[in-house]
Design a protein around this motif. Structure first.
Motif: not given
Lengths: 515, 78
Positions: A472-484, B24-32
């Motif tokens: 499971t890549t983080p991207f797959a997880l994101a695809q599963r859980h995050l809105p587009r 500091n928190v870089s730009k897109n970390v918050d998404v992760t």
């Protein structure tokens, strides 16, 4: 066994069936005719259908059969049984092992008492001419019968029930006795120190047993009755009074029980003088010093009366180590004990007469309020919290948390309803989660000598959380859980920095829009 | 699966992490981070549902959540 397979048994076999065929009985005939069919299985089945025994014959050869015929039947039966019983090898071996001790006994019995016969009970069939084997079987059966007869005896477990009734009566005194023992031991431990100070008070010991009656009566000398001592408190402080009354009644019972158990009491009587000294001693200093210590008598009386029920045990114990002069300390302890309840009581029903005890209470109140402030110190005025670095931070809006929680609660099988309490707990959990996350990310960033938390930190963290792995890549997880919309900004896992920069800018704009 | 169409408050998440880490928190970390939080919530609610079912409760209660919180947090310790 060989002749069983033959089609015509009555004609061909000279040795075995001779007696059988020779017997003109009608009972032997069908059995032979049945026995003739070829396969044993078929024969068995047909016999079963005819209601015959598994051995292929009627169980007994019948009254008309000759002794020879009976013997022949018996041997045939035993052979058949030996052949037809499944797992006979195993059974035989078991049987042998099982019978060895018994056979020894049987042989012994045959030698010692050859003429005796087994006692035939009414239940056993009166077959007198049975072989030893059948006798064995009978004895076994009798044993079984005995066991069955003994079975009904077991349910007589009802006996303990009666015993319980007996037990109940001893139980009650036992409890109180235990309590008393504790108290007495505590007091007895205190004894040696107290004993020396005041002995003239021994006279008070006579009325002793009601420890705190004594206190109450002495403390407010005006109050004649015990009830009068208690009830005003009830009017003043309702909540406390309930508790106190309960305690008081318990103690009354215990005292009564104590009085009832004359023997023990007398035993303690040896020690009692010391005890009395202690109790009287505890009470006396309060009485003596109270006027000096507390100028307004009314308020003091009430406060003392309020605390009284505690005193005989707790207060006495507390006072123990210091000397009688420590009335002030004792009072302080009492205040500590009752201060919470008092605060509540005061809010409910403030007393005009209790002006003097207030100062300590106000202090306590102040301290308690300070405690509250310290405990909830993280929360600032705007409902924000302070991290350990002193930075304000908001918590995630409850709506978002609730939405997430309901979604996942639905997917996890239960109903999507989440009570406010549960939401509070979830909010707390997510706060802790973010705190932990921040700590971890900071550790990773610092380890990389960075001052900025990076994507790589987060990816490392997720890998360490075992959220992402080779599958499971983080991207797959994101695809599963995050809105587009978020996915758009997430395409970063290993992207070149320039790309990330661009998307970061876009995301930043989005950020400001959203927030 | 995507929980709703409304975006989460990105700035809030960023602020929270920044306050906790003092970095500091870089730009897109918050998404992760939010993704991680979503995973955490998923685990938490799953465990809470299991716990509440075992406890014979109807629905997810605060008790079950509290009971499960520590375990789940430990699972998400980096």
């Amino acid at each position: 066994m060989a002749h069983e397979g033959r089609p015509t048994a009555n004609t061909g076999t000279p040795a075995r069936p001779a007696p059988v065929s020779g017997t003109p009985t009608s009972t032997a005939r069908p059995s032979i005719a049945i026995r003739t069919p070829g396969s044993q299985g078929r024969g068995l089945r047909s016999q079963a259908a005819l209601g015959l025994s598994a051995s292929g014959r009627k169980p007994a050869p019948g009254p008309n059969a000759t002794p020879h015929a009976r013997a022949a039947f018996r041997t045939l039966d035993s052979r058949r049984a030996a052949i037809l019983t499944p797992h006979r090898a195993r059974r035989r071996s078991l049987r042998e092992t099982r019978e060895t001790p018994r056979s020894l006994l049987l042989n012994l019995g045959r030698v010692l008492a050859p003429t005796t016969e087994p006692i035939t009970t009414s239940s056993s069939s009166p077959g007198s001419a049975r072989s030893s084997e059948t006798r064995n079987a009978d004895t076994i059966l009798e044993d079984d019968d005995d066991d069955e007869e003994e079975l009904p005896k077991r349910p007589r477990l009802s006996l303990p029930l009666d015993a319980d009734d007996d037990d109940d009566s001893p139980l009650r005194p036992h409890r109180s006795a235990g309590l008393e023992d504790e108290n007495f031991t505590m007091q007895s431990i205190e004894l040696p120190r107290r004993a020396a100070t005041e002995q003239p008070r021994l006279s008070l010991a006579s009325a002793r047993m009601s420890d705190y009656y004594f206190n109450a009566n002495e403390l407010r000398s005006e109050d004649v009755g015990i009830d009068s001592g208690f009830f005003p408190q009830a009017g003043a402080f309702e909540e406390d009074n309930v508790d106190f009354d309960a305690e008081a009644y318990d103690r009354l019972d215990s005292d009564a029980a104590r009085a009832d158990m004359g023997g023990r009491y007398s035993d303690f009587g040896m020690v009692i003088p010391d005890n009395m000294n202690e109790s009287t001693f505890v009470m006396v200093p309060q009485v003596q010093e109270s006027p000096a210590h507390q100028p307004p008598p009314d308020g003091d009386d009430e406060s003392m009366g309020e605390n009284e029920p505690f005193d005989p045990w707790d207060g006495g114990d507390d006072d123990m180590p210091p000397n009688p002069d420590d009335d002030g300390e004792g009072g302080g302890d009492d205040d500590d004990q009752g201060h919470l309840s008092r605060l509540e009581d005061r809010s409910v029903s403030p007393d005009g007469g209790r002006s003097s005890p207030r100062p300590p209470e106000t202090d306590l109140e102040a301290t308690s309020s300070n405690k509250d402030a310290s405990s909830g110190g993280k929360v600032t005025k705007r409902g924000k919290k302070l991290s350990k670095y002193g930075i304000e931070y908001p918590s995630l809006p409850p709506a978002v948390v609730k939405r997430l929680a309901t979604t996942f609660a639905k997917t996890s099988g239960s109903k999507g309803k989440i009570s406010p309490d549960a939401l509070k707990a979830i909010m707390q959990a997510s706060d802790w989660f973010f705190e932990q996350l921040g700590d971890d990310l900071q550790a990773y960033a610092k380890h990389a000598h960075r001052k900025t938390i990076d994507e790589s930190d987060m990816l490392t963290l997720m890998k360490r959380q075992r959220q992402t792995n080779a599958q499971t890549t983080p991207f797959a997880l994101a695809q599963r859980h995050l809105p587009r919309e978020l996915l758009q900004e997430l395409r970063m896992p290993p992207p070149p920095p320039t790309k990330r920069q661009k998307k970061g800018n876009a995301g930043a704009e989005g950020d400001e829009d959203v927030t | 699966m995507a929980p709703g169409q409304k975006l989460y408050p990105r700035g809030t998440v960023k602020k929270i992490i920044k306050a906790h880490s003092n970095c500091n928190v870089s730009k897109n970390v918050d998404v992760t981070i939010f993704l991680d939080y979503v995973l955490f919530m998923q685990t938490l609610m799953k465990e809470a549902a299991i716990e509440s079912k075992q406890g014979g409760e109807r629905g997810i209660t605060a008790r079950s959540v509290r009971k499960v919180t520590e375990k789940t947090l430990a699972k998400f310790k980096g």
